[in-house]
Design a protein around this motif. Structure first.
Motif: not given
Length: 276
Positions: A88-113
């Motif tokens: 289906t190609f409906n999932v994308v996996e992104a890998a962060l560069a070495p030593g990099v972490s997310l600047l902020r966590p994903a937004r908490d949601r009560t329902e799907a976008m």
């Protein structure tokens, strides 16, 4: 890669001619996309397949999770299978560069976008506002009224999926003289913005100083917010603005133009950037 458009059966009723005609119709495809970063799901949105890597990177940027393309080492489609056993190609996996972490966590949601909303289901009102690390108000860019008025037509000329379906939005980024840098289409207006931001982020560093974002939809809060995070100082919308969009544009120092149709448009903030 999934299809951008598909054919469906249609029965067209014409009361004026007292006629009923059955024939196929071309419609935009709408399918879910799950975005994962280092194995963790950060969002699931309904989108038009295509430019999925642009959408993934653009979403991470405009949500304030990464500062640019350099933060992402690789992106790939996962081999998820549909009910018929085909990819289906409906999932994308992104890998962060070495030593990099997310600047902020994903937004908490009560329902799907959905394709209609980029911040729907946020767990709190405060969570809706993503803090921009860019001083957009200090951007010295100026634009002529003639260029601003011409941008919706320039965008419309680059909407092949809309030509075939009439069912997708578009977003483009241009220079102050009207040169189009990139355009992307999607059933979701926020996805179209994420796609064009992601496409441009793969070619140049953020912030996108001295640029203009033009959208085929209304000027909503989420559109202005994405522009602020990406460092875009001017936003032009074909449709109407919302009150929160106007408020955020004024607070962020973004020039907001809406109702841009033909030779007319309305300015709601930072009118000093529009040269008389």
């Amino acid at each position: 890669m999934g299809r951008v458009t598909t054919r469906v059966p249609r029965t067209r009723v014409d009361l004026g001619r007292a006629a009923t005609v059955g024939r196929p119709d071309t419609v935009a495809v709408e399918e879910p996309l799950e975005v994962r970063v280092d194995g963790a799901v950060v969002t699931t949105t309904m989108r038009t397949p295509g430019d999925d890597f642009d959408l993934t990177l653009g979403h991470l940027v405009t949500e304030g999770m990464v500062a640019g393309a350099d933060a992402v080492a690789t992106m790939m489609h996962c081999t998820d299978l549909g009910p018929d056993g085909s990819p289906t190609f409906n999932v994308v996996e992104a890998a962060l560069a070495p030593g990099v972490s997310l600047l902020r966590p994903a937004r908490d949601r009560t329902e799907a976008m959905t394709s209609a909303c980029g911040v729907c289901g946020a767990a709190s009102v405060d969570a809706v506002r993503t803090v921009s690390r860019v001083d957009v108000a200090a951007d010295p860019v100026t634009v002529t009224p003639e260029v601003l008025a011409s941008l919706p037509d320039a965008l419309r000329e680059r909407q092949p999926v809309f030509d075939r379906t009439g069912g997708v939005h578009a977003a483009g980024v241009t220079t102050p003289d009207g040169t189009v840098l990139a355009v992307r289409e999607d059933v979701g207006r926020h996805n179209a913005v994420d796609k064009v931001v992601g496409a441009l982020a793969r070619e140049r560093d953020l912030p996108f100083a001295g640029t203009v974002l033009v959208v085929s939809a209304r000027a909503s809060f989420e559109i202005v917010q994405k522009a602020a995070v990406a460092g875009v100082p001017v936003v032009v919308a074909v449709g109407a603005p919302t009150s929160l969009a106007v408020e955020l544009a004024a607070e962020s120092g973004i020039t907001l133009a809406a109702f841009a149709r033909g030779p007319r448009f309305s300015l709601y903030s930072r009118t000093d950037r529009v040269r008389a």
